[in-house]
Structures are given as C-alpha cells and as structure tokens.
Write a protein that holds these residues in place. Sequence first.
Motif, PDB file in Angstrom:
ATOM      1  N   CYS A 186     -60.612 116.396  22.048  1.00  0.00           N
ATOM      2  CA  CYS A 186     -62.404 115.897  22.818  1.00  0.00           C
ATOM      3  C   CYS A 186     -62.867 117.277  22.838  1.00  0.00           C
ATOM      4  O   CYS A 186     -63.743 117.423  22.939  1.00  0.00           O
ATOM      5  N   GLY A 187     -62.246 118.139  21.656  1.00  0.00           N
ATOM      6  CA  GLY A 187     -62.436 119.166  21.773  1.00  0.00           C
ATOM      7  C   GLY A 187     -63.091 120.309  22.886  1.00  0.00           C
ATOM      8  O   GLY A 187     -63.640 121.396  22.755  1.00  0.00           O
ATOM      9  N   ARG A 188     -61.692 120.458  23.840  1.00  0.00           N
ATOM     10  CA  ARG A 188     -62.149 121.088  24.103  1.00  0.00           C
ATOM     11  C   ARG A 188     -60.941 122.366  24.876  1.00  0.00           C
ATOM     12  O   ARG A 188     -60.104 122.511  25.215  1.00  0.00           O
ATOM     13  N   GLU A 189     -60.417 122.948  23.379  1.00  0.00           N
ATOM     14  CA  GLU A 189     -59.470 123.671  22.661  1.00  0.00           C
ATOM     15  C   GLU A 189     -59.124 124.969  23.495  1.00  0.00           C
ATOM     16  O   GLU A 189     -58.163 125.510  24.374  1.00  0.00           O
ATOM     17  N   GLU A 190     -60.536 125.466  24.493  1.00  0.00           N
ATOM     18  CA  GLU A 190     -60.787 126.806  24.833  1.00  0.00           C
ATOM     19  C   GLU A 190     -59.484 126.271  26.495  1.00  0.00           C
ATOM     20  O   GLU A 190     -59.260 126.888  27.122  1.00  0.00           O
ATOM     21  N   HIS A 191     -59.497 125.044  27.264  1.00  0.00           N
ATOM     22  CA  HIS A 191     -59.305 124.506  28.085  1.00  0.00           C
ATOM     23  C   HIS A 191     -57.949 124.870  28.156  1.00  0.00           C
ATOM     24  O   HIS A 191     -57.105 124.412  28.363  1.00  0.00           O
ATOM     25  N   ALA A 192     -57.715 123.843  26.398  1.00  0.00           N
ATOM     26  CA  ALA A 192     -56.171 123.902  26.008  1.00  0.00           C
ATOM     27  C   ALA A 192     -55.477 125.008  26.629  1.00  0.00           C
ATOM     28  O   ALA A 192     -54.427 125.250  26.756  1.00  0.00           O
ATOM     29  N   VAL A 193     -56.138 125.574  25.445  1.00  0.00           N
ATOM     30  CA  VAL A 193     -55.560 126.999  25.919  1.00  0.00           C
ATOM     31  C   VAL A 193     -55.195 127.597  27.134  1.00  0.00           C
ATOM     32  O   VAL A 193     -53.873 128.539  27.787  1.00  0.00           O
ATOM     33  N   GLU A 194     -55.980 127.533  28.315  1.00  0.00           N
ATOM     34  CA  GLU A 194     -56.051 127.685  29.160  1.00  0.00           C
ATOM     35  C   GLU A 194     -55.022 126.974  30.654  1.00  0.00           C
ATOM     36  O   GLU A 194     -54.205 127.871  31.100  1.00  0.00           O
ATOM     37  N   LEU A 195     -54.919 125.779  29.937  1.00  0.00           N
ATOM     38  CA  LEU A 195     -53.673 125.433  30.624  1.00  0.00           C
ATOM     39  C   LEU A 195     -52.153 125.412  29.841  1.00  0.00           C
ATOM     40  O   LEU A 195     -51.760 126.070  30.544  1.00  0.00           O
TER      41      LEU A 195
END
Length: 476
Positions: A186-195
């Motif tokens: 859903c385009g939340r790559e930065e959040h994916a990296v953070e998590l």
Amino acid sequence: MASRKMGKIPQAFRRVAAQSPASTLLKPKTSSALQAEKAPPPVPHWQRQKKFSEKRPVAENDFAAKSPSLIFESANLSDAKSLFNSFISSTRDAPSEASFYNSILQSFAAVSSIQDSIFFLNHMVKKHPPFCPNRFTYHILLKQACSSADEESLSGVHNVLNLMTNSGFPPNQVSTDVSARALCECGREEHAVELVKELSTKNLLPDTYTYNFMVRHLVKNRSVSSANSFITDMKVFVINPDLVTYTIMIDNVCNTKNLREAMRLLRVLSEEGFKPDCYVYNTIMKGYAHLSQGGDVLGVYKRMLDEEVVPDHITYNTLIFGLSKSGRVKDAKKFLQVMTEKGHTPDAITYTSLMNGMCREGDALGALALLGEMEWQGCSPNSCTYNTLLLGLCKGRQLNEGLKLYEMMKKGDIKLETGSYGTLLRALCRQGRVAEAYEVFDYAIESKSIPDIAAYSTLESTLKWLKKAREQGLVV
C-alpha cells in the motif's frame, strides 16, 4: 498464425532479395541444430529463483484461502453484529473450524476500520464460544492495520501486535512477513523498513522471502539508496544479500537505465563471493542495448566469457539487437553465425533485430533478402518482422517492394503498426498515388491495426503535407 497464412515468399520477391549478399549469412541447419530446436528450452535460473524469492509457502498464508460465508457491504459495526447473530442462530451445526470464522472476519475487515474489526472479533468469540481464534485470525487484523495507506504512524500495527501477544499468539517470523508485505503493497515502504528493523531487534528476523520482497519494493518504488541503506542496516542482524537480492537490484536499475549502478552492483556481487549467472549478464546487456551502446554490450559479453559463464539464446539475441541498434550491423551478422555454431537457433526476434539495423543503414534490400533467409531456415516472421521491413523499404525509397510486402501482410491479416502505416501513406502520396493511400487507410481501419482517430489523423496530416508540397512544386 503468420506462417500458416503467409505461405511462401513469392518468386518475384525472391529475385529482388537474391541480389543482396546478405542471403548467405547462415549455413543450412545441421541435424544437431534441428534436434536442439525441438527440445524444450531450459527454465532460466532467474525464473526459478524469482518464484521462490517472492512467495512464502501457501500454507503459511491460508488465513485468506477460504471464501467468506458472509459478505459485508456496510462498515457499520452494529449491522455486522446483527448479521452474524442471525447467521449463527439460523445455521444448524455451525462449523467449529477457525478458518470458517476467519473468512467471516476477513470479509468485515475489508470494509471496516481496524478498531471495529477487533470489536467484531470479540463479539464473534462471545456470541459463538466454539470459535477459538488462532494465529491466522490475528494475522487478518495485522494485515488490515498495515494496509491503510493514510496512516502516518505504526500505532495501529503495534496495537495488533500487542493484542496477539496478550491473546497467547506472540508475533513470529510469519507475522513479520505479513506486515512487511502489506505495508509495502500500500506504498508504506518507510514504515515497512521501520517495522522490520524493530521486529529484528526482538529476534523476529525476516526470512529470505521477506527480505528480497522488501528489496524489490524499495528499489522499484523508492530509490537505489534506500534499498542499499536497508541492506546495510540488516547486516547488523547478520542478514546478508544473496544472489537473488543482487539480481533484483541489477534488474531494476537496468530498467531505469542506471547502468553505472548496475556495473557497480556487478562488482559488489563478485566481491561478496557470488558468481553472476547468465540472467544477470543478459539484463545488463539489455540495458546497454536499449541505450544503443553497442560497444558496452560487446564488453559485457566478453566479460561474461572471461568469467566462464555460458551464453544462452537470450544472450545472443540481446547482443545482435544491441549491435544492430547501435549501427554495428557487420558485427551483428558475425554473431548470427556464432549463435548457430553454438547450437542456438535464431528466431523472429533475432532476424527482426538484424533487419532493423540493416534498414537503419539504408540496406533495405539486404533486409529483404534476410526475410528469404529466414524462411529458408524454417523461422516464421511475426508482425513486428513485417512492419520493420515495410518501414525500412518505404524509408529506403523501395516503395514497389514495400507494396509487395504490404500485399503479403494483407493476405495474412497482419496488422499495420503506427510507424509503418504513416510511412507507407507518405511514400504513396509522395508519388501521387493518393487512391492507394486511401486503400491503405481502409485496411488499417478494417483490420483494427490502430485506433480510428490515429488512422484519420495520420491520413489528414499526410494529405495536408501533399497539398502544401504540390503548391511548392515539390511533387507532381
């Protein structure tokens, strides 16, 4: 289809083709070459790797496998509870399997907020005690919490992860995969990296599938630097890139024409102890080929041989395409012969690439001769082949031969491409053959070769050009 309808090349056409020295490019096929042609092509290394790098085993994602027993069209929680109550009370011997109720929860989660989904899950358990939520139940909620593109933080995701722990299902490696994929999709790559980095500190490390999925999304949707940063950061957790990781990176930077980065990655790959395979070299060659950098294409091929990587069919097709596109047709012809000597049978792509290069050099009759050579070798031309040759003949002032080819295309129901259509119209109008230009227009419309508007627009602009050229005395 083309070979069935097109038939043999007419004798008159052959006579024109035979005048070109290009008709002796290839030797007749040997029995071994014919035998190799019948054998099914091997599955490329990358195809095998790619399949496993993107998907986890299906069993680990089967919380979404069953069709829902209830379809929720409203996000209203009260309506959902009422519908579930009615369903349970009217259903005799309701199943006790968790997957049955997981499908119901997933159906509501598709239209509701994450908070309402949690409330609905609590209601389902209270109303129907035989339903015991399992890990997949909470993964439905986890995926929903991650799938909201509007969320500016990971608070909702953390709430679900805490709920899992409190319910006796602490997050595991599959939880990391579910959340990383949902966030990226859903385009939340930065959040994916953070998590993923946060979960890694809790020993919930991403596996190879998740790791390479993340790299693919970062390099495709963000930047090369973001992917490189992720790779560097994950090395702290002793998670290192593999051959598939570097292949993903090289494939994407080549698609964006960043060949300098591709060559850097190739060096890094070797320094890390991996041997680049044929797919990697083919990918970089293709990148240089599209930039018309024939010398670099040849350089990658030579490096490939130095590394003792055996070229495949795609290697030679890419090499011939790149050399032809960059104006090195003579070299491309040499590799056509090398290709056959190495046991690879030239196909329509091979011949069309070479024809295109020959036409660019003004040798349209040589390209025409290659069409006869192609048939002699048992290779069927495709639509691209005919359109490439038609374009070359018309641009090369060989209109009569172009019209013979056009008639063959009509008999075979081969569609005209925009470029060949417009060039043929202009060539006919240049010689004052307007009636024939209208006939070509009719065929383009009837065969649905190009959109009607484009066909009309091209004809109109061509006729305007003709009128102006006549006024200036440029054509009769």
